[in-house]
Motif scaffolding. Structure first.
Motif, PDB file in Angstrom:
ATOM      1  N   ASP A 102     -83.706 -21.637   7.471  1.00 33.04           N
ATOM      2  CA  ASP A 102     -84.111 -23.028   7.260  1.00 33.04           C
ATOM      3  C   ASP A 102     -85.224 -23.365   8.243  1.00 33.04           C
ATOM      4  O   ASP A 102     -84.997 -23.950   9.301  1.00 33.04           O
ATOM      5  CB  ASP A 102     -82.913 -23.957   7.440  1.00 33.04           C
ATOM      6  N   ALA A 103     -86.438 -22.980   7.890  1.00 31.92           N
ATOM      7  CA  ALA A 103     -87.584 -23.164   8.790  1.00 31.92           C
ATOM      8  C   ALA A 103     -87.829 -24.635   9.109  1.00 31.92           C
ATOM      9  O   ALA A 103     -88.136 -24.987  10.249  1.00 31.92           O
ATOM     10  CB  ALA A 103     -88.838 -22.551   8.177  1.00 31.92           C
ATOM     11  N   GLY A 104     -87.690 -25.500   8.113  1.00 32.38           N
ATOM     12  CA  GLY A 104     -87.915 -26.928   8.342  1.00 32.38           C
ATOM     13  C   GLY A 104     -87.012 -27.480   9.423  1.00 32.38           C
ATOM     14  O   GLY A 104     -87.478 -28.125  10.368  1.00 32.38           O
ATOM     15  N   ASP A 105     -85.710 -27.232   9.300  1.00 28.77           N
ATOM     16  CA  ASP A 105     -84.776 -27.719  10.319  1.00 28.77           C
ATOM     17  C   ASP A 105     -84.994 -27.017  11.659  1.00 28.77           C
ATOM     18  O   ASP A 105     -84.809 -27.626  12.712  1.00 28.77           O
ATOM     19  CB  ASP A 105     -83.330 -27.545   9.860  1.00 28.77           C
ATOM     20  N   ALA A 106     -85.384 -25.752  11.625  1.00 32.49           N
ATOM     21  CA  ALA A 106     -85.655 -25.045  12.886  1.00 32.49           C
ATOM     22  C   ALA A 106     -86.777 -25.751  13.644  1.00 32.49           C
ATOM     23  O   ALA A 106     -86.648 -26.014  14.846  1.00 32.49           O
ATOM     24  CB  ALA A 106     -86.023 -23.588  12.609  1.00 32.49           C
ATOM     25  N   LEU A 131     -93.100 -30.074   8.496  1.00 35.13           N
ATOM     26  CA  LEU A 131     -93.562 -30.655   7.238  1.00 35.13           C
ATOM     27  C   LEU A 131     -94.265 -29.645   6.336  1.00 35.13           C
ATOM     28  O   LEU A 131     -94.408 -29.879   5.135  1.00 35.13           O
ATOM     29  CB  LEU A 131     -94.476 -31.849   7.521  1.00 35.13           C
ATOM     30  N   THR A 132     -94.693 -28.518   6.902  1.00 36.79           N
ATOM     31  CA  THR A 132     -95.354 -27.491   6.088  1.00 36.79           C
ATOM     32  C   THR A 132     -94.398 -26.352   5.692  1.00 36.79           C
ATOM     33  O   THR A 132     -94.809 -25.427   5.006  1.00 36.79           O
ATOM     34  CB  THR A 132     -96.560 -26.880   6.840  1.00 36.79           C
ATOM     35  N   ALA A 133     -93.159 -26.447   6.124  1.00 40.83           N
ATOM     36  CA  ALA A 133     -92.185 -25.397   5.811  1.00 40.83           C
ATOM     37  C   ALA A 133     -91.904 -25.373   4.312  1.00 40.83           C
ATOM     38  O   ALA A 133     -91.916 -26.412   3.650  1.00 40.83           O
ATOM     39  CB  ALA A 133     -90.886 -25.627   6.587  1.00 40.83           C
ATOM     40  N   PRO A 134     -91.636 -24.191   3.777  1.00 38.52           N
ATOM     41  CA  PRO A 134     -91.344 -24.097   2.342  1.00 38.52           C
ATOM     42  C   PRO A 134     -89.946 -24.621   2.008  1.00 38.52           C
ATOM     43  O   PRO A 134     -89.071 -24.682   2.860  1.00 38.52           O
ATOM     44  CB  PRO A 134     -91.419 -22.587   2.072  1.00 38.52           C
ATOM     45  N   ASN A 135     -89.792 -25.006   0.767  1.00 39.98           N
ATOM     46  CA  ASN A 135     -88.488 -25.384   0.200  1.00 39.98           C
ATOM     47  C   ASN A 135     -87.839 -26.595   0.859  1.00 39.98           C
ATOM     48  O   ASN A 135     -86.611 -26.660   0.954  1.00 39.98           O
ATOM     49  CB  ASN A 135     -87.518 -24.199   0.226  1.00 39.98           C
ATOM     50  N   LEU A 136     -88.628 -27.553   1.315  1.00 40.65           N
ATOM     51  CA  LEU A 136     -88.055 -28.758   1.901  1.00 40.65           C
ATOM     52  C   LEU A 136     -87.511 -29.666   0.805  1.00 40.65           C
ATOM     53  O   LEU A 136     -88.098 -29.781  -0.269  1.00 40.65           O
ATOM     54  CB  LEU A 136     -89.107 -29.536   2.694  1.00 40.65           C
ATOM     55  N   THR A 137     -86.406 -30.322   1.115  1.00 40.80           N
ATOM     56  CA  THR A 137     -85.892 -31.336   0.197  1.00 40.80           C
ATOM     57  C   THR A 137     -86.656 -32.635   0.453  1.00 40.80           C
ATOM     58  O   THR A 137     -87.326 -32.788   1.484  1.00 40.80           O
ATOM     59  CB  THR A 137     -84.392 -31.586   0.428  1.00 40.80           C
ATOM     60  N   VAL A 138     -86.524 -33.570  -0.452  1.00 42.44           N
ATOM     61  CA  VAL A 138     -87.161 -34.874  -0.277  1.00 42.44           C
ATOM     62  C   VAL A 138     -86.622 -35.549   0.982  1.00 42.44           C
ATOM     63  O   VAL A 138     -87.376 -36.150   1.756  1.00 42.44           O
ATOM     64  CB  VAL A 138     -86.930 -35.757  -1.529  1.00 42.44           C
ATOM     65  N   VAL A 139     -85.327 -35.432   1.203  1.00 43.10           N
ATOM     66  CA  VAL A 139     -84.707 -36.044   2.381  1.00 43.10           C
ATOM     67  C   VAL A 139     -85.278 -35.441   3.669  1.00 43.10           C
ATOM     68  O   VAL A 139     -85.589 -36.166   4.618  1.00 43.10           O
ATOM     69  CB  VAL A 139     -83.167 -35.894   2.327  1.00 43.10           C
ATOM     70  N   ARG A 143     -87.325 -37.479   6.480  1.00 42.60           N
ATOM     71  CA  ARG A 143     -86.783 -37.517   7.847  1.00 42.60           C
ATOM     72  C   ARG A 143     -87.806 -37.002   8.850  1.00 42.60           C
ATOM     73  O   ARG A 143     -88.031 -37.609   9.900  1.00 42.60           O
ATOM     74  CB  ARG A 143     -85.495 -36.695   7.926  1.00 42.60           C
ATOM     75  N   TYR A 144     -88.446 -35.876   8.538  1.00 40.63           N
ATOM     76  CA  TYR A 144     -89.434 -35.304   9.447  1.00 40.63           C
ATOM     77  C   TYR A 144     -90.628 -36.245   9.602  1.00 40.63           C
ATOM     78  O   TYR A 144     -91.122 -36.455  10.709  1.00 40.63           O
ATOM     79  CB  TYR A 144     -89.936 -33.947   8.956  1.00 40.63           C
TER      80      TYR A 144
END
Length: 167
Positions: A102-106, A131-139, A143-144
């Motif tokens: 989970d790159a976004g959360d990392a 914000l540029t991480a792949p496969n982010l959810t809308v939430v 949040r970011y």
């Protein structure tokens, strides 16, 4: 570690209310390559002492060592949605998210780590990466972005205050 297991098992049995003994036994078991038993010890301990920070941290570390980073990430998120984490604990959450893919959360949790350490510039950079991480959810995106906007607003206000105080 194997010798520690044989010493700690009877101690845990006689002193079930001691969280440190549970944590020590779980760690000793996992280090003695008794991974299944170690994880079971941590699970039992967390049933007895829900959201206990030291137990949860050690369990998350054991889960990561056992290749169960996603479970560690979920455990840490639950803990830190209820208890204020320390910077090293935030960093562990970022590492668990990264190991879980989970790159976004990392990136997000590394941003929080930098905030906790007072480095807002690095925090902004981590959020931009999140914000540029792949496969982010809308939430996640919302949040970011909200956190990034909050930090940028704070930095802009601080700059304006410094500028007006110099005049």
């Amino acid at each position: 570690p194997a010798a520690a297991v044989s010493i700690l098992e009877p101690l845990v049995a006689h002193h079930e209310g001691n969280t440190l003994l549970h944590a020590a036994l779980g760690q000793a078991q996992t280090q003695a390559k008794q991974t299944k038993e170690g994880l079971a010890t941590f699970e039992t301990a967390l049933e007895l002492f829900p959201r206990n920070v030291p137990l949860s941290i050690r369990y998350a570390e054991a889960l990561m060592s056992a290749g169960r980073a996603r479970d560690a990430h979920v455990l840490l998120l639950d803990l830190f949605n209820n208890i204020e984490p320390t910077p090293p604990q935030i960093r562990l959450t970022a590492m668990a998210a990264s190991a879980a893919g989970d790159a976004g959360d990392a990136y997000y949790y590394m941003s929080e780590y930098h905030i906790a350490n007072g480095d807002l510039t690095l925090s902004v950079q981590q959020l931009q990466l999140a914000l540029t991480a792949p496969n982010l959810t809308v939430v996640q995106k919302e949040r970011y972005q909200a956190r990034l906007d909050e930090i940028r607003d704070f930095l802009a206000t601080a700059r304006m205050q410094r500028t007006s105080s110099k005049q």
